[in-house]
Design a protein around this motif. Structure first.
Motif, PDB file in Angstrom:
ATOM      1  N   SER A 100     -22.369  45.603  -7.209  1.00 17.65           N
ATOM      2  CA  SER A 100     -22.373  44.247  -7.758  1.00 17.65           C
ATOM      3  C   SER A 100     -22.470  44.278  -9.282  1.00 17.65           C
ATOM      4  O   SER A 100     -21.861  43.458  -9.978  1.00 17.65           O
ATOM      5  CB  SER A 100     -23.524  43.433  -7.159  1.00 17.65           C
ATOM      6  N   LYS A 101     -23.224  45.240  -9.810  1.00 17.02           N
ATOM      7  CA  LYS A 101     -23.321  45.377 -11.262  1.00 17.02           C
ATOM      8  C   LYS A 101     -21.977  45.803 -11.852  1.00 17.02           C
ATOM      9  O   LYS A 101     -21.554  45.304 -12.906  1.00 17.02           O
ATOM     10  CB  LYS A 101     -24.393  46.396 -11.632  1.00 17.02           C
ATOM     11  N   ALA A 102     -21.311  46.743 -11.176  1.00 11.40           N
ATOM     12  CA  ALA A 102     -20.013  47.212 -11.655  1.00 11.40           C
ATOM     13  C   ALA A 102     -19.002  46.066 -11.670  1.00 11.40           C
ATOM     14  O   ALA A 102     -18.226  45.915 -12.623  1.00 11.40           O
ATOM     15  CB  ALA A 102     -19.517  48.355 -10.775  1.00 11.40           C
ATOM     16  N   LYS A 103     -19.019  45.255 -10.621  1.00  8.86           N
ATOM     17  CA  LYS A 103     -18.107  44.114 -10.564  1.00  8.86           C
ATOM     18  C   LYS A 103     -18.394  43.127 -11.689  1.00  8.86           C
ATOM     19  O   LYS A 103     -17.476  42.552 -12.278  1.00  8.86           O
ATOM     20  CB  LYS A 103     -18.211  43.423  -9.205  1.00  8.86           C
ATOM     21  N   ARG A 104     -19.677  42.937 -12.001  1.00 14.34           N
ATOM     22  CA  ARG A 104     -20.036  42.019 -13.073  1.00 14.34           C
ATOM     23  C   ARG A 104     -19.536  42.536 -14.425  1.00 14.34           C
ATOM     24  O   ARG A 104     -19.076  41.758 -15.261  1.00 14.34           O
ATOM     25  CB  ARG A 104     -21.552  41.805 -13.106  1.00 14.34           C
ATOM     26  N   VAL A 105     -19.614  43.845 -14.629  1.00 13.31           N
ATOM     27  CA  VAL A 105     -19.093  44.428 -15.863  1.00 13.31           C
ATOM     28  C   VAL A 105     -17.604  44.135 -15.995  1.00 13.31           C
ATOM     29  O   VAL A 105     -17.122  43.689 -17.053  1.00 13.31           O
ATOM     30  CB  VAL A 105     -19.344  45.953 -15.905  1.00 13.31           C
ATOM     31  N   VAL A 106     -16.852  44.370 -14.927  1.00 16.58           N
ATOM     32  CA  VAL A 106     -15.406  44.138 -14.956  1.00 16.58           C
ATOM     33  C   VAL A 106     -15.102  42.661 -15.187  1.00 16.58           C
ATOM     34  O   VAL A 106     -14.234  42.303 -16.000  1.00 16.58           O
ATOM     35  CB  VAL A 106     -14.756  44.630 -13.645  1.00 16.58           C
ATOM     36  N   GLU A 107     -15.815  41.789 -14.494  1.00 17.95           N
ATOM     37  CA  GLU A 107     -15.562  40.351 -14.641  1.00 17.95           C
ATOM     38  C   GLU A 107     -15.876  39.863 -16.046  1.00 17.95           C
ATOM     39  O   GLU A 107     -15.080  39.112 -16.642  1.00 17.95           O
ATOM     40  CB  GLU A 107     -16.395  39.570 -13.632  1.00 17.95           C
ATOM     41  N   GLU A 108     -17.003  40.276 -16.601  1.00 19.59           N
ATOM     42  CA  GLU A 108     -17.380  39.825 -17.944  1.00 19.59           C
ATOM     43  C   GLU A 108     -16.409  40.357 -18.999  1.00 19.59           C
ATOM     44  O   GLU A 108     -16.043  39.644 -19.948  1.00 19.59           O
ATOM     45  CB  GLU A 108     -18.812  40.274 -18.264  1.00 19.59           C
ATOM     46  N   LEU A 109     -16.001  41.609 -18.857  1.00 17.06           N
ATOM     47  CA  LEU A 109     -15.018  42.151 -19.791  1.00 17.06           C
ATOM     48  C   LEU A 109     -13.707  41.378 -19.699  1.00 17.06           C
ATOM     49  O   LEU A 109     -13.081  41.054 -20.719  1.00 17.06           O
ATOM     50  CB  LEU A 109     -14.781  43.638 -19.509  1.00 17.06           C
ATOM     51  N   TYR A 110     -13.277  41.100 -18.486  1.00 17.90           N
ATOM     52  CA  TYR A 110     -12.019  40.379 -18.284  1.00 17.90           C
ATOM     53  C   TYR A 110     -12.063  39.016 -18.966  1.00 17.90           C
ATOM     54  O   TYR A 110     -11.142  38.646 -19.706  1.00 17.90           O
ATOM     55  CB  TYR A 110     -11.751  40.222 -16.783  1.00 17.90           C
ATOM     56  N   ARG A 111     -13.135  38.274 -18.741  1.00 13.03           N
ATOM     57  CA  ARG A 111     -13.228  36.930 -19.310  1.00 13.03           C
ATOM     58  C   ARG A 111     -13.349  36.988 -20.843  1.00 13.03           C
ATOM     59  O   ARG A 111     -12.792  36.128 -21.544  1.00 13.03           O
ATOM     60  CB  ARG A 111     -14.409  36.179 -18.698  1.00 13.03           C
ATOM     61  N   TYR A 112     -14.047  37.982 -21.339  1.00 17.20           N
ATOM     62  CA  TYR A 112     -14.176  38.114 -22.798  1.00 17.20           C
ATOM     63  C   TYR A 112     -12.817  38.390 -23.444  1.00 17.20           C
ATOM     64  O   TYR A 112     -12.425  37.709 -24.401  1.00 17.20           O
ATOM     65  CB  TYR A 112     -15.162  39.219 -23.161  1.00 17.20           C
ATOM     66  N   TYR A 113     -12.115  39.400 -22.943  1.00 24.57           N
ATOM     67  CA  TYR A 113     -10.845  39.763 -23.561  1.00 24.57           C
ATOM     68  C   TYR A 113      -9.814  38.645 -23.418  1.00 24.57           C
ATOM     69  O   TYR A 113      -8.973  38.451 -24.308  1.00 24.57           O
ATOM     70  CB  TYR A 113     -10.301  41.050 -22.951  1.00 24.57           C
ATOM     71  N   LEU A 114      -9.870  37.916 -22.327  1.00 26.77           N
ATOM     72  CA  LEU A 114      -8.934  36.816 -22.133  1.00 26.77           C
ATOM     73  C   LEU A 114      -9.142  35.738 -23.187  1.00 26.77           C
ATOM     74  O   LEU A 114      -8.190  35.062 -23.590  1.00 26.77           O
ATOM     75  CB  LEU A 114      -9.113  36.234 -20.726  1.00 26.77           C
ATOM     76  N   SER A 115     -10.387  35.586 -23.650  1.00 32.70           N
ATOM     77  CA  SER A 115     -10.701  34.612 -24.700  1.00 32.70           C
ATOM     78  C   SER A 115     -10.594  35.207 -26.105  1.00 32.70           C
ATOM     79  O   SER A 115     -10.662  34.474 -27.095  1.00 32.70           O
ATOM     80  CB  SER A 115     -12.114  34.059 -24.500  1.00 32.70           C
ATOM     81  N   HIS A 116     -10.469  36.526 -26.191  1.00 26.09           N
ATOM     82  CA  HIS A 116     -10.380  37.212 -27.488  1.00 26.09           C
ATOM     83  C   HIS A 116      -9.247  38.242 -27.427  1.00 26.09           C
ATOM     84  O   HIS A 116      -9.452  39.444 -27.554  1.00 26.09           O
ATOM     85  CB  HIS A 116     -11.700  37.912 -27.842  1.00 26.09           C
ATOM     86  N   MET A 117      -8.035  37.749 -27.233  1.00 25.32           N
ATOM     87  CA  MET A 117      -6.893  38.637 -27.061  1.00 25.32           C
ATOM     88  C   MET A 117      -6.686  39.544 -28.272  1.00 25.32           C
ATOM     89  O   MET A 117      -6.142  40.644 -28.144  1.00 25.32           O
ATOM     90  CB  MET A 117      -5.628  37.813 -26.802  1.00 25.32           C
ATOM     91  N   GLU A 118      -7.140  39.096 -29.435  1.00 25.75           N
ATOM     92  CA  GLU A 118      -6.977  39.916 -30.630  1.00 25.75           C
ATOM     93  C   GLU A 118      -7.769  41.216 -30.548  1.00 25.75           C
ATOM     94  O   GLU A 118      -7.528  42.150 -31.339  1.00 25.75           O
ATOM     95  CB  GLU A 118      -7.405  39.132 -31.880  1.00 25.75           C
TER      96      GLU A 118
END
Length: 332
Positions: free
Chosen positions: A269-287
């Motif tokens: 569950s922790k690993a999934k949270r890492v992937v999800e948070e990274l995904y949402r961050y990069y999607l909002s900060h494509m630069e």
């Protein structure tokens, strides 16, 4: 006659009528000048072996997340075991070992950090879903080599895409890798689970032990021999009905006792949270994405470009990025 032509002639004389001959490959998307020493399939194997995605496999989870012991499998050692099992089968069936090895070396290049838990999370997040076999093909066709891809032959790309149980490879060599993948992970995951005190040897189903043997080596050997006996000089690759029944039973046992085991998966569950948070961050900060990934955002959409970047990460790098972005630092 140069070295490549000699090997091509040797293939024609010695391999099975059902083998894929390198001289008759359906070719590459971008034609290249033939090598004087290596056949097309050997060349593909070398291209995969020397690419960055292959090296990153050494720090990607197989089953146990970032294991501390030296002897647990990683995605890289899994790949090597698949390759050797597949080559043994191909040699016995007089199929093309070079094609078999190239497919095996490339079959898991698209795996995410944290194994199937990372894959499951990206599959939930991305429009159109995420499958590691499709991503492996994407790696060799587009992402590697600075966005140019590895320009592999059709037969290798097809085998990579179709290595899952549900796949339908165009060559027998691809079908061999599909079986070898399952043989490898079921058996080495048993070994790792015993090492981790998740299983004991005596926990294995009695019928499976009777069918395949009571040790790691015996089980693999029995499975290989059954495939060779059933498939020799045939236009297909298969196990006997009796062996396949026990093989599937052993696989189901591993899903029940290991792959879904709350102890083995307590960090999932922790690993999934890492992937999800990274995904949402990069999607909002494509630069924040490296330029080679940004170029695909225009062609394939931001979601796919972010997934490409995350899928390329090792476990360690994903955790490091998560800490850099979300964990507060002490004031210096």
């Amino acid at each position: 006659m140069n070295g490549r032509e000699y090997v091509e002639q040797l293939e024609q004389k010695t391999l099975s009528r059902y083998a894929a001959l390198s001289a008759r490959s359906r070719g590459r998307e971008k034609p290249v000048i033939p090598c004087t020493l290596r056949t097309e399939f050997i060349r593909d194997r070398d291209r995969i072996l020397h690419c960055k995605s292959f090296r990153r496999l050494k720090h990607k989870t197989q089953v146990f997340l970032s294991p501390q012991g030296d002897h647990y499998r990683t995605r890289l050692t899994h790949t090597l075991e698949v390759s050797q099992i597949a080559r043994t089968i191909s040699r016995a069936l007089r199929l093309n070992e070079d094609l078999t090895e190239a497919i095996a070396m490339g079959h898991d290049l698209g795996h995410t950090p944290f194994g199937h838990s990372g894959e499951d999370m990206l599959n939930q997040l991305i429009p159109g879903g995420f499958e590691h076999n499709v991503q492996s093909l994407r790696v060799v066709e587009r992402l590697e080599n600075g966005g140019e891809g590895l320009n592999l032959t059709f037969e290798v790309r097809d085998g990579i895409l179709n290595h899952k149980k549900s796949g339908t490879p165009a060559t027998l060599e691809g079908a061999v890798v599909s079986f070898a993948d399952r043989i490898a992970y079921i058996n080495h995951d048993i070994d790792d689970s015993i090492r981790a005190d998740i299983l004991r040897e005596e926990d294995l189903p009695a019928a499976c032990v009777e069918a395949f043997g009571d040790s790691h080596g015996k089980r693999i050997n029995t499975m290989i021999l059954d495939i060779v006996e059933q498939s020799f000089d045939k236009p297909y690759i298969r196990m006997s009905a009796q062996a396949l029944e026990q093989f599937d039973a052993l696989r189901s046992f591993m899903f029940a006792r290991v792959y879904r085991n709350p102890i083995a998966k307590r960090e999932e569950s922790k690993a999934k949270r890492v992937v999800e948070e990274l995904y949402r961050y990069y999607l909002s900060h494509m630069e924040s994405l490296p330029p080679e990934f940004l170029r695909f955002a225009e062609e394939d959409g931001s979601e796919r470009a972010v997934a490409d970047y995350i899928a390329c990460m090792t476990d360690n790098y994903a955790v490091m990025e998560y800490e850099r972005l979300f964990v507060p630092k002490s004031w210096n």
